[in-house]
Design an enzyme around this catalytic site. Structure first.
Site, PDB file in Angstrom:
ATOM      1  N   THR A 383       0.362  -1.277  -0.054  1.00  9.04           N
ATOM      2  CA  THR A 383      -0.130   0.048   0.051  1.00  9.04           C
ATOM      3  C   THR A 383       0.804   1.321  -0.305  1.00  9.04           C
ATOM      4  O   THR A 383       1.818   0.871   0.272  1.00  9.04           O
ATOM      5  CB  THR A 383      -1.439  -0.457   0.866  1.00  9.04           C
ATOM      6  N   SER A 454      14.071   7.613 -11.742  1.00  5.20           N
ATOM      7  CA  SER A 454      14.879   8.586 -11.597  1.00  5.20           C
ATOM      8  C   SER A 454      15.545   8.594 -10.223  1.00  5.20           C
ATOM      9  O   SER A 454      15.780   7.740 -10.336  1.00  5.20           O
ATOM     10  CB  SER A 454      13.981   9.866 -11.217  1.00  5.20           C
ATOM     11  N   GLY A 476      21.770  15.206 -11.508  1.00  2.86           N
ATOM     12  CA  GLY A 476      21.114  14.129 -12.561  1.00  2.86           C
ATOM     13  C   GLY A 476      21.518  13.027 -11.618  1.00  2.86           C
ATOM     14  O   GLY A 476      21.425  12.779 -10.394  1.00  2.86           O
TER      15      GLY A 476
HETATM   16  N1  GLY Z   1      16.338  13.648 -14.848  1.00  8.78           N
HETATM   17  C1  GLY Z   1      17.191  13.421 -13.339  1.00  8.78           C
HETATM   18  C2  GLY Z   1      16.826  12.645 -12.779  1.00  8.78           C
HETATM   19  O1  GLY Z   1      15.083  12.367 -12.353  1.00  8.78           O
HETATM   20  O2  GLY Z   1      17.268  12.125 -12.342  1.00  8.78           O
END
Ligand code: GLY
Length: 572
Positions: A383, A454, A476
């Site tokens: 959940t 991400s 990043g």
């Molecule tokens: N756009 C980079 C990340 O979400 O890791």
């Protein structure tokens, strides 16, 4: 309301993503000790001073941490358009003063018409730039729905009150910084490709100067619609019309149905332990939380404190852990609504101990010898919702993004906001690197309505059941390793928050097989010792741009605003 000492930090650097950490609340029953850079009542740390100011004003007005976070997210969409956004997405980690925790995934999604090979040519090779620039690079935005959901669940002030400061900033304008002027001018030619008539942000001759006033009337109108109609003000009506018209102009894929169907997701927080501290972090769709816990588990058996910060043994151990963790990321991580991510196995102590078993002190393990670990068994769905009552002392950590700086570079005509270029975070082709050099496979393949993986790692740390740290960063692929190093800088190396944030960082991500280091991160002897063992060391500009808050043992809040950017910690 006791102000202790105000942080004075500024410098120049553009970032891809921004982190907002917001914390509110009185430290009841505890006497604050007057150390430098500490505040007693609450704090906001963000990528732009105007946005931090907005957040603190909301806190002073009686708003809670979520009210402030929503106001800061919208303010950043105005004053920090290279990453602040309406047209992007992100993640929120929340902890109430009573210790209840929750996370919100408002990551963008692939449009319904997206397809696995949409960025490949007829020979099956990625077409340069296609997932990065222009209308086809855009994922269905999640930020507005995320803010609506967060406020609906935890907000105390009215929705209109938390949206208002951003409308004022867009209408009255704000003075752009030197770095913003230079970024906007530097991108001018590329901006003009996608916005040939110019916009408030894209002036036709590309001649921004420091302190020029940026007024964004179209963006103000969009924010007013959001204020008046909530999510319908963005995902339906005029704004949806502008989005679809813009998409049609540039052969993009997003439709009115895509917008209407977008919903963010509450997810069960991922938790782990490190030297007696509890880590509360983001589960997939971000890889950040899993990777952070893997890194902490991989290094926990070793005496980092004895070895010292950025010593050769510390760096070697961390690099070998990072190599293994990023190999796992490439194979096992993707949208949990589409792919069965083996998160319990990846975050188990025996698994990570076993992953480190073939690490050899005498030489670098070549990345070609490291594959993802075996972690394929089926796991259960869990959940994602909690019921939480908001009280003072709540903490929020949000990381949000357009992906690249200024995203796809497309400003939506009529609506005044930038589209993301988040589609590049999918694995466009197995083994083919994205803009951060990250590779992926089946787990992160493109599919309709799927979220792209991400690295964002908004996190909260507890000590003895109490709030200890709120932390996160842009950057990043370096997000995970920057958050990790900031946490160990405090826990192992006993640095105050600002020093832990400012400390020079290094990064390895399996592929390419290189250790990236900031200037002066390693001394020359350490560098020589590592090179002698076969490590390829490459210098890199800024790594991370961490914004964090630490609660001291006296109950005060210390800010860490990254000097790599214009970031600002404001407490009260
Ligand atoms: N756009 C980079 C990340 O979400 O890791």
């Amino acid at each position: 309301m006791q102000k202790i000492i105000k942080l004075q930090l500024s410098s120049i650097l553009s970032g891809y993503i921004l982190i907002v950490t917001v914390l509110s609340g009185c430290v009841s029953g505890q006497l604050g000790k007057k150390n430098s850079d500490e505040y007693k009542n609450g704090m906001v740390v963000s990528a732009h001073p105007e946005a931090s100011k907005v957040g603190v004003e909301i806190l002073k007005k009686g708003g809670n941490a979520v009210d402030a976070a929503v106001a800061v997210q919208f303010a950043l969409a105005v004053v920090y358009p290279n990453a602040g956004n309406l047209g992007g997405g992100g993640f929120m980690v929340y902890r109430s003063s009573k210790g209840e925790i929750n996370t919100l995934d408002f990551r963008e999604k692939g449009p319904a018409a997206a397809s696995r090979d949409m960025y490949l040519d007829s020979a099956g090779n990625p077409i340069l730039g296609k997932s990065l620039y222009g209308h086809l690079a855009v994922g269905v935005p999640g930020s507005v729905d995320g803010m609506v959901e967060a406020h609906k669940k935890y907000g105390k002030l009215t929705w209109a009150e938390v949206v208002k400061p951003s409308i004022d900033l867009a209408e009255k304008g704000f003075q752009i910084t030197k770095s913003q002027a230079s970024e906007l001018n530097g991108l001018h030619r590329n901006f003009m490709k996608f916005n040939p008539d110019g916009t408030a942000l894209v002036n036709l001759d590309g001649t921004w100067k420091e302190n020029d006033l940026l007024i964004q009337n179209e963006l103000a109108n969009t924010l007013k619609l959001i204020r008046d109609k909530g999510r319908a003000g963005f995902y339906e009506g005029d704004v949806a019309g502008f989005v679809v018209a813009e998409m049609q102009k540039g052969k993009g894929l997003i439709t009115k149905e895509d917008l209407k169907n977008y919903h963010s997701a509450w997810r069960k927080p991922l938790t782990g332990n490190y030297r007696g501290y509890k880590i509360i972090t983001m589960p997939p769709t971000s890889s950040g939380g899993i990777a952070l816990i893997q890194l902490l588990q991989s290094v926990e058996p070793y005496p980092l404190k004895k070895w010292g910060h950025n010593s050769d043994s510390t760096v070697q151990l961390i690099v070998e852990a990072e190599r293994r963790v990023y190999a796992d990321r490439a194979t096992h991580l993707g949208d949990p609504d589409f792919y069965n991510v083996p998160k319990n196995q990846l975050t188990s102590i025996p698994y990570n101990k076993n992953r480190m078993a073939n690490f050899n002190w005498s030489r670098a393990t070549p990345s070609s010898e490291v594959k993802a670990g075996e972690a394929n068994a089926k796991e259960h769905e869990e959940t994602t919702h909690f019921s939480i009552v908001d009280k003072e002392g709540n903490a929020v950590s949000i990381t949000t993004t357009l992906n690249g700086s200024y995203g796809s570079l497309v400003v939506v005509k009529g609506a005044g906001f930038l589209f993301n270029n988040e589609m590049d975070d999918f694995s466009v082709k197995p083994g083919s690197p994205n803009m951060y050099g990250l590779v992926g496979g089946e787990a992160n393949a493109i599919a309709p309505n799927k979220r792209m993986l991400s690295s964002m790692t908004p996190s909260i740390v507890e000590k003895d059941g109490k709030l200890f740290m709120v932390v996160g960063t842009p950057g990043g692929s370096t997000i995970i390793t920057s958050v990790f190093q900031t946490i160990i800088n405090v826990i192992d190396f006993e640095m105050p928050m600002q020093s832990a944030v400012a400390a020079k960082k290094f990064h390895h991500q399996w592929l390419p097989d290189e250790v990236f280091v900031e200037k002066d991160a390693l001394d020359s002897l350490t560098t020589e010792k590592l090179k002698a063992k076969g490590y390829k060391i490459s210098s890199r500009g800024a790594i991370g741009r961490v914004d964090a808050i630490l609660k001291t043992k006296w109950g005060n809040y210390q800010g860490g605003a990254d000097p790599r950017g214009d970031d600002k910690a404001i407490g009260y």
